[in-house]
Every structure is written in C-alpha cells, then in structure tokens.
Design a protein around this motif. Structure first.
Motif, PDB file in Angstrom:
ATOM      1  N   ARG A  37     -10.265  70.026  90.672  1.00  0.00           N
ATOM      2  CA  ARG A  37      -9.482  69.056  89.953  1.00  0.00           C
ATOM      3  C   ARG A  37      -7.695  69.234  90.298  1.00  0.00           C
ATOM      4  O   ARG A  37      -7.416  70.333  90.749  1.00  0.00           O
ATOM      5  CB  ARG A  37      -9.371  69.171  88.524  1.00  0.00           C
ATOM      6  CG  ARG A  37     -10.946  69.323  87.930  1.00  0.00           C
ATOM      7  CD  ARG A  37     -11.572  67.903  88.150  1.00  0.00           C
ATOM      8  NE  ARG A  37     -12.977  67.779  87.365  1.00  0.00           N
ATOM      9  CZ  ARG A  37     -13.642  66.827  87.546  1.00  0.00           C
ATOM     10  NH1 ARG A  37     -13.119  65.527  87.987  1.00  0.00           N
ATOM     11  NH2 ARG A  37     -14.825  66.724  87.026  1.00  0.00           N
ATOM     12  N   ASP A  38      -7.138  67.937  90.534  1.00  0.00           N
ATOM     13  CA  ASP A  38      -5.750  68.152  90.374  1.00  0.00           C
ATOM     14  C   ASP A  38      -5.397  68.869  91.795  1.00  0.00           C
ATOM     15  O   ASP A  38      -4.504  69.498  91.851  1.00  0.00           O
ATOM     16  CB  ASP A  38      -4.877  68.800  89.177  1.00  0.00           C
ATOM     17  CG  ASP A  38      -5.102  67.890  88.087  1.00  0.00           C
ATOM     18  OD1 ASP A  38      -5.111  66.807  87.987  1.00  0.00           O
ATOM     19  OD2 ASP A  38      -5.611  68.614  87.087  1.00  0.00           O
ATOM     20  N   VAL A  39      -6.131  68.248  92.871  1.00  0.00           N
ATOM     21  CA  VAL A  39      -5.931  68.790  94.293  1.00  0.00           C
ATOM     22  C   VAL A  39      -4.254  68.732  94.822  1.00  0.00           C
ATOM     23  O   VAL A  39      -3.864  69.612  95.640  1.00  0.00           O
ATOM     24  CB  VAL A  39      -6.926  68.471  95.236  1.00  0.00           C
ATOM     25  CG1 VAL A  39      -6.644  69.106  96.652  1.00  0.00           C
ATOM     26  CG2 VAL A  39      -8.285  68.692  94.870  1.00  0.00           C
ATOM     27  N   PHE A  40      -3.914  67.721  94.358  1.00  0.00           N
ATOM     28  CA  PHE A  40      -2.514  67.288  95.195  1.00  0.00           C
ATOM     29  C   PHE A  40      -1.416  68.379  94.597  1.00  0.00           C
ATOM     30  O   PHE A  40      -0.664  68.761  95.311  1.00  0.00           O
ATOM     31  CB  PHE A  40      -2.079  65.999  94.422  1.00  0.00           C
ATOM     32  CG  PHE A  40      -0.497  65.539  94.583  1.00  0.00           C
ATOM     33  CD1 PHE A  40      -0.045  65.476  95.945  1.00  0.00           C
ATOM     34  CD2 PHE A  40       0.421  65.805  93.683  1.00  0.00           C
ATOM     35  CE1 PHE A  40       1.066  65.023  96.260  1.00  0.00           C
ATOM     36  CE2 PHE A  40       1.596  65.591  94.025  1.00  0.00           C
ATOM     37  CZ  PHE A  40       2.221  65.132  95.322  1.00  0.00           C
ATOM     38  N   TRP A  41      -1.466  68.774  93.199  1.00  0.00           N
ATOM     39  CA  TRP A  41      -0.715  69.931  92.543  1.00  0.00           C
ATOM     40  C   TRP A  41      -1.002  71.246  93.273  1.00  0.00           C
ATOM     41  O   TRP A  41      -0.027  72.062  93.312  1.00  0.00           O
ATOM     42  CB  TRP A  41      -0.682  69.923  91.258  1.00  0.00           C
ATOM     43  CG  TRP A  41      -0.100  68.631  90.787  1.00  0.00           C
ATOM     44  CD1 TRP A  41      -0.837  67.348  90.159  1.00  0.00           C
ATOM     45  CD2 TRP A  41       1.343  68.263  90.596  1.00  0.00           C
ATOM     46  NE1 TRP A  41      -0.121  66.464  89.707  1.00  0.00           N
ATOM     47  CE2 TRP A  41       1.139  67.000  90.051  1.00  0.00           C
ATOM     48  CE3 TRP A  41       2.467  68.957  91.006  1.00  0.00           C
ATOM     49  CZ2 TRP A  41       2.537  66.299  89.812  1.00  0.00           C
ATOM     50  CZ3 TRP A  41       3.618  68.258  90.963  1.00  0.00           C
ATOM     51  CH2 TRP A  41       3.484  66.766  90.094  1.00  0.00           C
ATOM     52  N   LEU A  42      -2.233  71.358  93.764  1.00  0.00           N
ATOM     53  CA  LEU A  42      -2.610  72.661  94.386  1.00  0.00           C
ATOM     54  C   LEU A  42      -1.999  72.750  95.723  1.00  0.00           C
ATOM     55  O   LEU A  42      -1.352  73.702  96.158  1.00  0.00           O
ATOM     56  CB  LEU A  42      -4.103  72.848  94.503  1.00  0.00           C
ATOM     57  CG  LEU A  42      -4.560  74.167  95.304  1.00  0.00           C
ATOM     58  CD1 LEU A  42      -4.168  75.351  94.582  1.00  0.00           C
ATOM     59  CD2 LEU A  42      -6.123  74.134  95.429  1.00  0.00           C
ATOM     60  N   VAL A  43      -1.880  71.632  96.468  1.00  0.00           N
ATOM     61  CA  VAL A  43      -1.259  71.526  97.552  1.00  0.00           C
ATOM     62  C   VAL A  43       0.201  71.665  97.687  1.00  0.00           C
ATOM     63  O   VAL A  43       0.895  72.357  98.506  1.00  0.00           O
ATOM     64  CB  VAL A  43      -1.667  70.198  98.401  1.00  0.00           C
ATOM     65  CG1 VAL A  43      -0.738  69.989  99.934  1.00  0.00           C
ATOM     66  CG2 VAL A  43      -2.951  69.987  98.648  1.00  0.00           C
ATOM     67  N   VAL A  44       0.697  71.048  96.595  1.00  0.00           N
ATOM     68  CA  VAL A  44       2.287  71.208  96.301  1.00  0.00           C
ATOM     69  C   VAL A  44       2.640  72.879  96.236  1.00  0.00           C
ATOM     70  O   VAL A  44       3.479  73.129  96.597  1.00  0.00           O
ATOM     71  CB  VAL A  44       2.678  70.317  95.175  1.00  0.00           C
ATOM     72  CG1 VAL A  44       4.137  70.745  94.820  1.00  0.00           C
ATOM     73  CG2 VAL A  44       2.684  68.926  95.546  1.00  0.00           C
ATOM     74  N   PHE A  45       1.798  73.512  95.410  1.00  0.00           N
ATOM     75  CA  PHE A  45       2.239  74.758  95.046  1.00  0.00           C
ATOM     76  C   PHE A  45       2.073  75.780  96.118  1.00  0.00           C
ATOM     77  O   PHE A  45       2.913  76.419  96.479  1.00  0.00           O
ATOM     78  CB  PHE A  45       1.282  75.313  93.878  1.00  0.00           C
ATOM     79  CG  PHE A  45       1.345  76.839  93.689  1.00  0.00           C
ATOM     80  CD1 PHE A  45       2.414  77.359  93.315  1.00  0.00           C
ATOM     81  CD2 PHE A  45       0.222  77.489  94.171  1.00  0.00           C
ATOM     82  CE1 PHE A  45       2.169  78.735  92.860  1.00  0.00           C
ATOM     83  CE2 PHE A  45       0.194  79.037  94.171  1.00  0.00           C
ATOM     84  CZ  PHE A  45       1.474  79.565  93.510  1.00  0.00           C
ATOM     85  N   LEU A  46       1.046  75.352  97.127  1.00  0.00           N
ATOM     86  CA  LEU A  46       0.719  76.282  98.147  1.00  0.00           C
ATOM     87  C   LEU A  46       2.077  76.018  99.302  1.00  0.00           C
ATOM     88  O   LEU A  46       2.408  76.938  99.833  1.00  0.00           O
ATOM     89  CB  LEU A  46      -0.539  75.992  99.068  1.00  0.00           C
ATOM     90  CG  LEU A  46      -1.751  76.186  98.412  1.00  0.00           C
ATOM     91  CD1 LEU A  46      -3.092  75.716  99.010  1.00  0.00           C
ATOM     92  CD2 LEU A  46      -1.678  77.694  98.045  1.00  0.00           C
TER      93      LEU A  46
END
Length: 520
Positions: A37-46
């Motif tokens: 879920r919320d993969v976009f924000w995972l990419v932003v964090f990485l």
C-alpha cells in the motif's frame, strides 16, 4: 483489574465462549496475502534516504581529520563575496597590487573546523537519549506503577524545566531562544490548567495500557531494538551535521542546512516510531480479540508476522502517515484545550470553531488509530484512518477520545527527555565551543525526543488498540477487565450527556438572538 495476575484475559473466570470478532479484524489468522500500500510514498522515502545519506556522508567527510577535503568552501563563500563586494568609487586611487599569496596547509587547520570537534557532542546526546529512553521503558515495566510516576513527573515538571532553560538562554544572551522557551512554558502551563480535570481518566487509561504492555515482554524488546536501529542512522546524521556546523557558511546558511536535515531526521524518527506503533498495536489488538496471548485461537508467531508486514507491505502507509500525523495531532490538542475554556464569547468561539472544523477534517484522514487497522487488515493509510474515525463517530467513542489526554501526556514525557538531552549537550558545548552551543543543543534536543519517543510509543500503541477494540465490541474489554470496562463506560456516558447538554445550550442561545415574530 488486579496487577498481580499474569494474564487477566485468560484468567477472567468467565466460562462463556468469546464473542465473535468484528468482520474487519480477521482474528483467526493473518490474511494469506497482502498487497503493498502507498507505494509512492515508500519510493519517496527511499529516494530521500539515499539523497540525504549521500549529503550527510559528503558533508562529514569534507572536514573529517582535514579541513575542506573536497574544496567545498569556495563554492559556499563565492556568492557571498560577489554580493558584498562594492565597486570602486570615481576618483579613488587604484588598489595596491596584491601581495604574495600565502598558502595554508589543510593539515594545519584549527581543531574547531573539523567534523570530529562536534561529533563527540552528538555522541554524548545519543548516549543520554538512549539511557533516558531505556530508563523510561524500564520504569514503565517496573512494579508499583513506575511508569505512572514517570508520566506524572513529566506533566508537573515540564513547565518548570522550560522556564529554567529559558533563563539559561537569557543568561547566555540568546534572547530569541529564551523568549521561545518562555512562551513554550507559558503555553504548556495554560494547556495543563485547561485539561487538568481530564487527568484522572487519562491516568486510568494509561495505567491499563502500561499493564497490557508489561504482559507482552516481546514488544518491549522490539522497542529496544528499534532504538539501536535509530542510533545507527543518527551516527551518520550527526557525522554530516557535525561537518556542516564546522563550516563557515555566510547568511546563516548553517541554520538552513541543519533545519533541512532536522526535518529529515524527524521524518525518519517518526517512521521508525510508527513502525513500532503498528507492531505493538497489532499484537495488543490480537490479545484483546482472542482473550489472551496463550489462547488457542491466536495466530502462529504473531509478533514475527506483525514485524514482517510492518516493514514490507505496510511500510509505504507508515511513511505516508508519518509526514502529517504528529503535526495535526498537536494542533488538535491545542485547539481543543482553548475551545473548552472560551465560555460564552461568541466571536472568539466562532473563530476557534472555524479552525477546529478544519483540523477535524484533517484528523478524519490523518490519525494515529489508522495504524491499528494497518496492522490488522493491511489497508492503505487514508482508508484506515477514515474507517477508524467513522467507527468512533458511529459508536460515540470519539467523545471519549476527545476527552482523553493520554497522547499529550506521553508527548510531555518525550519533550522532557529531549530537553534533558539538549541541556546536557548544550551546557558542555557552551564551555568548549560557546558560539555553537545553541545549534548543537537544539539538534541534540531533537535526538533525545526521537529516542525517547521510540519507547513511549509502546504505551501509546496499547491505548489506540484499547479504543479500537472498545468501539468494535465493548465486550472484548469487559471480558479482560470488568472494572476498567465499567469505568470507561461510565465516562463515555457522562461525555455524551455533556455534549448533548452543551449542544442544547448553544442552540437555545442562538434561538434567543433571533428576532421576535410575535408581531407578524
């Protein structure tokens, strides 16, 4: 609930079968498969992690054992020198030709210009913060309500501590920080006075949460482990910040760079804290649903699976929620405290109500109760927050949550831990590098707050799980602790009556101001 019982849910003496769990809880076992879920924000964090990690490593190495290793200083000074250089006036004599250039060896740089000069202060801040964090958790797990004593001490001593640090700042001629801390002490005192009547119920809920956490020693070990993980990132962060503090950057450039890196550290700390929140709240929720950790219906290896889901499929949702939740919660506490003490001032009440409804709309999509739904059902953050808030509003439990100040009390413990860390480091820096005492002390305070917050969140997770379970099925709480169930139900009844009478009072007041229609 008796504190001497090892598992009150399992030993309640109620032979009746457990009530059916809510549809969304899935108590029998964890879902077979979960979607990310919320993969976009995972990419932003990485991306943020790699970008800021590189900046921190570069800034720290630039002045580690050698001043300006990568020759960065000329680029930082170039814009300032062009901006401040004035053209020669008409008729002025020609400037004298430059003298011989004297080259200073980089190896002969002053110690105050090196990374390791300030890195030791942040190392001390990490040590003090870790000791405070683990001591807080050990006190919470201790006998005779040790955690309650610590929380009460934080509530009553924070105002005095802020005032003392404010005086120290004035004494050191740091007037801005002295005024800021004095205002903070005044606001804290006013907030405590406005909600002091709620503290008995708040302490009741916190006491129940602490006892539940003490019965799950594995989740406390998770908190200890995450403090160590946070220390690893702080080692790199403090290494880079020490290099920036050692630089000479014009136009307060140091402060702007350190501020950006502090926001990054805060987000990282919030993510790890909320990851612990998801793990612990999922465990507490399962214990309440199944009637005890040793129940036969408990899923196999629940802590391991909760940890696995928190750092994989649900990690994007945690990254997303960590950006906004803390700020919105703090703003909501302050507005509620002011709103409860306005009285009959209609103009002021109208203005506060305007901001209150804006914040309430944000709370609908960003609240800490979403992490329980994330832990149990693996939903996205916004959907979990919305489902939890609609559940509270439909059952009336939202009135109980609004009355509870447990989050604010735990935040006071976190702030006090940060202040102690920042004071210890700032005083040491003042006597060795007095011109850097404020920037080192303020960032050390952030380090202490994050480390203490990683252990405080264990109790907060239990509080959120209690409210979610009570809203889903009050019998779950009654089965585990009948006395606590009676107390919380009585408080809910009183709050609903209070809201009803207040609504009638406001409605009658507005009707009294309507023009009379008897002459029509």
């Amino acid at each position: 609930m008796s504190s001497s019982s090892s598992s009150p849910c399992a030993e309640s003496g109620n032979p009746s079968p457990h009530p059916a769990a809510p549809a969304g809880a899935r108590p029998g076992a964890w879902p077979a498969r979960r979607r990310c879920r919320d993969v976009f924000w995972l990419v932003v964090f990485l991306l943020h992690l790699f970008l800021f990690g590189g900046i921190l490593a570069l800034a720290g190495l630039n002045r580690f054992r050698m001043a300006d290793r990568f020759n960065i200083s000329p680029y930082l000074q170039h814009g300032h020198s062009n901006h401040t250089a004035a053209p020669p006036s008409a008729g002025a004599p020609e400037p004298a030709p430059p003298g011989p250039v004297v080259t200073v060896s980089k190896q002969k740089a002053q110690p105050s210009e090196l990374t390791e000069t300030y890195w030791k202060y942040y190392g001390a801040a990490g040590g003090v913060g870790t000791v405070l964090a683990w001591a807080w958790l050990a006190a919470a797990a201790g006998k005779r309500d040790g955690g309650m004593v610590v929380m009460r001490a934080a509530v009553h001593s924070l105002t005095a501590y802020l005032a003392v640090v404010s005086v120290l700042c004035f004494w050191g001629k740091h007037f801005f920080w002295g005024v800021a801390l004095a205002v903070g002490a005044a606001l804290h005192f006013l907030y405590v006075m406005s909600v002091i009547d709620r503290f008995p119920f708040t302490m009741l809920v916190l006491q129940k949460a602490v006892r539940m956490v003490c019965e799950l020693p594995d989740v406390m070990r998770v908190a200890y482990a995450f403090v160590l993980v946070m220390l690893c990132w702080m080692a790199l962060w403090s290494f880079g910040v020490s290099g920036i503090v050692a630089m000479e950057i014009p136009n307060r450039g140091q402060w702007w760079l350190v501020l950006a890196l502090s926001v990054s550290l805060f987000w990282m700390g919030a993510i790890l804290s909320n990851t612990v929140h998801v793990i612990v709240s999922g465990m507490v929720f399962l214990v309440l649903i199944h009637g005890g950790q040793a129940a036969a219906s408990m899923p196999a290896k629940p802590l391991r699976k909760s940890l696995q889901y928190a750092v994989t499929t649900s990690f994007g949702s945690i990254c997303y929620g960590s950006l906004f939740t803390a700020a919105i919660r703090t703003l909501r506490w302050e507005i509620r405290g002011i709103r409860s003490k306005i009285g009959n001032n209609e103009c002021l009440l109208c203005c506060v109500d305007f901001f209150f409804h804006i914040v309430e709309t944000l709370v609908r999509f960003f609240n800490k109760y979403a992490y329980v739904q994330i832990a149990v059902n693996g939903q996205s953050f916004n959907r979990s927050a919305r489902d939890a808030w609609e559940l509270f509003q439909s059952t009336g439990v939202e009135a109980l949550i609004a009355y509870d100040c447990s989050g604010a009390v735990l935040l006071m413990s976190t702030i006090l831990g940060g202040l102690i860390t920042g004071t210890c480091t700032g005083v040491w820096t003042y006597y060795t590098q007095s011109d850097k005492a404020i920037i080192v002390g303020s960032t050390s305070m952030l380090i202490g707050m994050i480390l203490v917050g990683l252990t405080v969140v264990v109790v907060e997770s239990a509080v959120t799980s209690i409210y979610i379970c009570y809203a889903e099925d009050p019998l779950l709480i009654q089965r585990c602790d009948p006395e606590f169930f009676e107390q919380i139900s009585e408080t809910l009844h009183q709050r609903l009556q209070y809201r009803s009478s207040r609504a009638r009072q406001i409605l009658n007041g507005r009707l009294d101001h309507l023009p009379s229609t008897s002459s029509i």
